[in-house]
Write an enzyme that holds these catalytic residues in place. Structure first.
Site, short mmCIF file in Angstrom:
data_model
loop_
_atom_site.label_atom_id
_atom_site.label_comp_id
_atom_site.label_asym_id
_atom_site.label_seq_id
_atom_site.Cartn_x
_atom_site.Cartn_y
_atom_site.Cartn_z
N CYS A 1 -4.53 12.60 12.40
CA CYS A 1 -5.30 11.36 12.42
C CYS A 1 -5.09 10.77 13.81
O CYS A 1 -4.47 11.39 14.66
CB CYS A 1 -4.82 10.41 11.33
SG CYS A 1 -3.16 9.91 11.65
N ARG B 1 -8.58 -0.21 5.06
CA ARG B 1 -7.70 0.75 4.38
C ARG B 1 -6.35 0.11 4.05
O ARG B 1 -5.66 0.51 3.14
CB ARG B 1 -7.48 1.98 5.28
CG ARG B 1 -8.71 2.82 5.47
CD ARG B 1 -8.38 4.08 6.21
NE ARG B 1 -7.29 4.80 5.54
CZ ARG B 1 -6.72 5.89 6.04
NH1 ARG B 1 -7.11 6.36 7.20
NH2 ARG B 1 -5.77 6.50 5.38
N ARG C 1 0.78 14.86 12.56
CA ARG C 1 1.30 14.58 11.22
C ARG C 1 1.39 15.83 10.34
O ARG C 1 0.68 15.99 9.36
CB ARG C 1 0.48 13.47 10.57
CG ARG C 1 0.51 12.22 11.45
CD ARG C 1 -0.17 11.06 10.86
NE ARG C 1 0.63 10.48 9.79
CZ ARG C 1 0.18 9.44 9.08
NH1 ARG C 1 -1.00 8.96 9.32
NH2 ARG C 1 0.92 8.94 8.10
N ASP D 1 4.92 0.70 11.86
CA ASP D 1 3.68 0.07 11.38
C ASP D 1 3.54 -1.37 11.85
O ASP D 1 2.51 -2.00 11.59
CB ASP D 1 3.64 0.11 9.84
CG ASP D 1 3.50 1.52 9.34
OD1 ASP D 1 3.72 1.75 8.13
OD2 ASP D 1 3.19 2.41 10.15
N LYS E 1 0.85 -1.21 0.00
CA LYS E 1 0.00 0.00 0.00
C LYS E 1 0.88 1.25 0.00
O LYS E 1 0.67 2.18 -0.76
CB LYS E 1 -0.89 0.00 1.25
CG LYS E 1 -1.55 1.34 1.55
CD LYS E 1 -2.41 1.30 2.78
CE LYS E 1 -1.68 1.52 4.07
NZ LYS E 1 -1.38 2.91 4.41
N ASN E 2 1.93 1.24 0.86
CA ASN E 2 2.73 2.46 1.04
C ASN E 2 3.75 2.67 -0.07
O ASN E 2 4.51 3.63 -0.03
CB ASN E 2 3.40 2.45 2.42
CG ASN E 2 2.36 2.63 3.51
OD1 ASN E 2 1.20 2.97 3.23
ND2 ASN E 2 2.73 2.38 4.74
C1 EPZ Z 1 4.42 6.93 5.96
O1 EPZ Z 1 3.69 8.00 6.54
C2 EPZ Z 1 3.49 5.74 5.92
N1 EPZ Z 1 2.32 6.07 5.09
C3 EPZ Z 1 3.03 5.40 7.34
O2 EPZ Z 1 2.22 4.24 7.26
C4 EPZ Z 1 4.27 5.09 8.18
O3 EPZ Z 1 3.88 4.83 9.52
C5 EPZ Z 1 5.24 6.28 8.15
O4 EPZ Z 1 5.57 6.59 6.77
C6 EPZ Z 1 6.53 6.00 8.90
O5 EPZ Z 1 7.17 4.88 8.34
C7 EPZ Z 1 2.46 6.02 3.74
O6 EPZ Z 1 3.52 5.72 3.20
C8 EPZ Z 1 1.23 6.32 2.94
P1 EPZ Z 1 6.59 10.35 8.03
P2 EPZ Z 1 4.29 9.50 6.54
O7 EPZ Z 1 6.47 11.58 7.21
O8 EPZ Z 1 5.02 9.74 5.27
C9 EPZ Z 1 6.81 13.65 11.37
C10 EPZ Z 1 0.41 2.84 7.77
O9 EPZ Z 1 0.05 2.34 8.85
N2 EPZ Z 1 6.77 14.62 10.24
O10 EPZ Z 1 7.82 9.49 7.91
O11 EPZ Z 1 3.21 10.42 6.91
C11 EPZ Z 1 5.46 12.97 11.55
O12 EPZ Z 1 4.62 13.78 12.34
C12 EPZ Z 1 0.85 4.29 7.73
O13 EPZ Z 1 0.48 2.22 6.67
C13 EPZ Z 1 6.97 15.97 10.51
O14 EPZ Z 1 7.18 16.38 11.65
O15 EPZ Z 1 5.33 9.39 7.75
C14 EPZ Z 1 5.83 11.69 12.23
O16 EPZ Z 1 5.96 11.93 13.62
C15 EPZ Z 1 0.68 4.97 9.07
N3 EPZ Z 1 6.93 16.86 9.48
C16 EPZ Z 1 7.20 11.36 11.64
O17 EPZ Z 1 7.69 12.56 11.05
C17 EPZ Z 1 6.70 16.46 8.19
O18 EPZ Z 1 6.69 17.32 7.29
C18 EPZ Z 1 7.15 10.28 10.58
O19 EPZ Z 1 6.32 10.73 9.55
C19 EPZ Z 1 6.49 15.09 7.94
C20 EPZ Z 1 6.54 14.19 8.98
#
Ligand code: EPZ
Length: 416
Positions: free
Chosen positions: A116, A396, A121, A304, A22-23
């Site tokens: 969420c 989802r 996020r 995850d 999915k990701n």
């Molecule tokens: C991706 O989300 C995945 N989703 C998530 O999977 C996964 O948990 C996550 O990466 C971490 O591996 C998809 O790929 C669609 P991040 P993403 O940006 O990109 C902070 C699932 O269960 N952050 O690496 O949103 C954020 O708040 C889902 O399949 C900022 O502060 O994750 C978080 O604490 C859930 N500023 C951390 O970084 C930003 O601009 C990790 O977020 C972006 C992120």
């Protein structure tokens, strides 16, 4: 409201074919907006989030056709830079179209993605990257707009190796003028998958899978056929389900390299996991050993898989400490597991799990897709009939989870 009911106690036995990730599918579909001509993505998991992404691409003017596991996208005639609020609200990953729209149309307007259940996020790192490529960011009325008639290569240091920010910036940089470097980039396998597709389409990306990615801008990208990598989190979820039931599974269509952090931790618990010709063979006999787990960016233990692993540790022998370092609020499943007799105490970003002799069935609710999977896993081992509500969260991220578990011998069904 639909729910999943499970009578626990059956060891799972049999074979599961893992779906496409999915990701990986979600950023790949966003990236198709950068290309001219037809794209044909294979092994796409037919999940609700993928359907939402396809709706979004169509709303932007792309031609999208889906048939079992295949999604075809032609983005020649995308005609709007604005994403519909209701789609972004529904799925945070909608923000991944920002980079491609900015690169293709010089403009992208996205409603602020709601937080969420697992945290606020923000997307500040995405925006910082766009600004480094010469974009102007305008915010107001719940919308964010990025404007750049022509993107130019730049240097970005990500404060945090954000997966989404790395993907968005990498996509935008593929057709910027000049070279872009992303330092402290995320190194997840899904980033490598995205870079492989973009390079096949004509991009010049080097270093994906490391923390330093270099992108040399090119004139244009052309549509391609591309197969999505298998879902490492779906694989880990089935490993946890086999482990908690003392079962024996063969998982097919697996890239074991992507699962190293999960396999290492589960072997530490005493789960036998062996790489065989057709994939991964999982054997388990209870009780498992307690272990400490800390979630980290790849190649650390994946966030995850945190909830699913906690369900397993609830029945391990001894005390485990689970630390969630990626998201600030990803322990929503703890209260639900405690309703099933788990003994867990949250202490800041850690949860102390005291192994108990049994879990007992209860009515519980999923709060996000991985918490939902954790509750199903707990239900597979609990004494009695567990009812898991809010199953839309599970839909989802998991394709045919109930059907697959039924075929493996679980007494599980879904209904109102
Ligand atoms: C991706 O989300 C995945 N989703 C998530 O999977 C996964 O948990 C996550 O990466 C971490 O591996 C998809 O790929 C669609 P991040 P993403 O940006 O990109 C902070 C699932 O269960 N952050 O690496 O949103 C954020 O708040 C889902 O399949 C900022 O502060 O994750 C978080 O604490 C859930 N500023 C951390 O970084 C930003 O601009 C990790 O977020 C972006 C992120």
């Amino acid at each position: 409201m639909e729910k999943i009911t499970i009578r626990g106690g059956n060891p799972l036995k049999g074979t599961v074919k893992i779906n496409g990730a999915k990701n990986s599918a979600l950023p790949l579909l966003a990236a198709s907006l950068l290309t001219l001509g037809k794209n044909s993505f294979r092994d796409v998991p037919m999940l609700e989030d993928v359907a939402t992404k396809c709706q979004l691409l169509s709303a932007l003017g792309a031609k999208v056709e889906t048939s079992q596991g295949i999604v075809e996208v032609n983005a020649d005639n995308i005609d709007t830079f604005e994403t519909p609020y209701d789609l972004v609200r529904k799925m945070r990953a909608s923000v991944l179209v920002m980079g491609p729209l900015l690169a293709r149309l010089g403009r992208a307007r996205v409603s602020l993605p709601g937080g969420c259940n697992i945290g606020t996020r923000p997307i500040d790192l995405h925006l910082k990257g766009f600004m480094a490529l010469g974009a102007e960011i305008i915010m107001g009325h719940g919308y964010i707009e990025a404007v750049a008639p022509q993107l130019t290569g730049g240097r970005i240091y990500l404060d945090y190796p954000s997966v989404g920010a790395t993907e968005n910036i990498m996509m935008a940089a593929t057709v910027a003028q000049g070279t872009t470097t992303i330092e402290n980039a995320a190194a997840e396998p899904e980033i490598v998958d995205l870079a492989n597709y973009l390079n096949a389409a004509g991009a010049q990306i080097r270093g994906a899978g490391t923390n330093l990615i270099r992108i040399r801008g090119v004139e244009k990208l052309v549509g391609r056929e591309y197969t999505v990598i298998p879902d490492r989190i779906e694989t880990g979820t089935y490993i946890a389900a086999a482990a908690i039931t003392g079962g024996e599974l063969l998982l097919e269509n697996v890239v074991s390299d992507h699962l190293k952090p999960v396999v290492a931790k589960y072997q530490e618990m005493g789960v036998q996991i062996e790489e065989v010709e057709r994939g991964l063979k999982v054997n388990s006999s209870l009780p498992l050993a307690a272990v400490d787990v800390k979630t980290l960016p790849y190649p650390g233990f994946p966030t995850d898989m945190q909830a699913q692993t906690m369900a397993l540790l609830a029945l391990a022998r001894g005390t485990s400490v689970v630390t969630e370092s990626v998201f600030e609020n990803r322990f929503m499943h703890v209260a639900e597991l405690k309703r099933m007799n788990a003994s867990i105490k949250i202490d800041g970003r850690s949860a102390v799990v005291e192994g108990v002799d049994f879990l007992s069935a209860a009515q519980v609710n999923a709060s996000d897709l991985r918490a939902g999977a954790a509750l199903v896993i707990a239900g597979l081992a609990a004494q009695g009939v567990t009812e898991v509500g809010n199953v839309h969260h599970i839909d989802r991220g998991y394709y045919r989870l109930v059907e697959n578990l039924q075929s493996l011998g679980a007494e599980i069904k879904r209904g109102v």
